[in-house]
Structures are given as C-alpha cells and as structure tokens.
Write a protein that holds these residues in place. Structure first.
Motif, short mmCIF file in Angstrom:
data_model
loop_
_atom_site.label_atom_id
_atom_site.label_comp_id
_atom_site.label_asym_id
_atom_site.label_seq_id
_atom_site.Cartn_x
_atom_site.Cartn_y
_atom_site.Cartn_z
N ASN A 58 54.48 60.67 -13.79
CA ASN A 58 54.65 60.01 -15.08
C ASN A 58 55.43 60.93 -15.99
N TYR A 59 56.23 60.34 -16.88
CA TYR A 59 57.09 61.11 -17.77
C TYR A 59 57.01 60.59 -19.19
N ALA A 60 57.11 61.51 -20.14
CA ALA A 60 57.28 61.11 -21.52
C ALA A 60 58.64 60.45 -21.68
N ASP A 61 58.74 59.50 -22.59
CA ASP A 61 60.00 58.79 -22.79
C ASP A 61 61.14 59.74 -23.14
N SER A 62 60.84 60.81 -23.84
CA SER A 62 61.86 61.72 -24.30
C SER A 62 62.57 62.47 -23.17
N VAL A 63 61.94 62.55 -22.01
CA VAL A 63 62.52 63.29 -20.89
C VAL A 63 62.80 62.41 -19.68
N LYS A 64 62.40 61.18 -19.74
CA LYS A 64 62.58 60.28 -18.60
C LYS A 64 64.05 60.15 -18.25
#
Length: 120
Positions: A58-64
């Motif tokens: 899973n990734y934060a939107d800021s680094v996806k």
C-alpha cells in the motif's frame, strides 16, 4: 534484542532516485508487516508505504507511482526504491516492522531514521 538499521539516505537532485534499505536483526521469530514513514521539521510523522509478509503493498497518494516497497524475508530486509524524487520528499525516513520475538507475541520496532534531501 531486536534492532532495525537503515541505510541509503543522502542528497539527490530533483528527478533522481535513491534506494533505502532496512535490516532487522536480533532474536527474531518472524516479521509481519514492514513499512516506511517520513518526518520533516514542523510536521508529524507520516506513513509512506507498507508491505505485508506475503507481499501485498500500500502507498500514500503522494508517492504512488514513484516509490516502490519490497522485502526480502530471508534477509529480514525491507527496501524503498524512490524515483522521480521531488523537493517535498525531503525528510527523515524511518522504517518500521511488526516483529514476533517470541511465539504469538509481536512488537513494533523502528529504525533510527535516515535523511533524504532532494535539491531543486
């Protein structure tokens, strides 16, 4: 005793890449989820990405789309591949792991942090 040791931080130009590593050592029975957080002065520590023992991520939107987390279970190591780095990615990056140190009991551990600085 269990400890997590990080490496790979440094200075990079915007658009560049870095790869962080974090290795757990000590009396480890098994490791559940592992992840990465980051913190900048004046801000609370934020979650960046996590990976389950089976490989789900899973990734934060800021680094996806720019960061990739992976792990090598045999080496008790988690990696963070950071591409297309931006100045706003500048932070101290911390790895974490939920580790079983005795049967049926787990504890969250944290690395010491490694500085990532992205210049513009």
């Amino acid at each position: 005793q269990v400890q997590l040791v990080e490496s790979g931080g440094g200075l990079v130009q915007a658009g560049g890449s870095l790869r962080l590593s974090c290795t757990a050592s000590g009396s480890i029975f098994s490791i559940n989820a592992m992840g990465w957080y980051r913190q900048t002065p004046g801000k609370q520590r934020e979650w960046v990405t996590s990976i389950e023992s089976g490989g789900n991520t899973n990734y934060a939107d800021s680094v996806k789309g720019r960061f990739t987390i992976s792990r090598d279970n045999a080496k008790n190591t988690v990696y963070l591949e950071m591409n297309s780095l931006k100045p706003e990615d500048t932070a101290v990056y911390y790895c974490s792991a939920n580790i079983v140190v005795q049967p049926w009991r787990s504890t969250d551990y944290w690395g010491q942090g490694t500085q990532v600085t992205v210049s513009s």
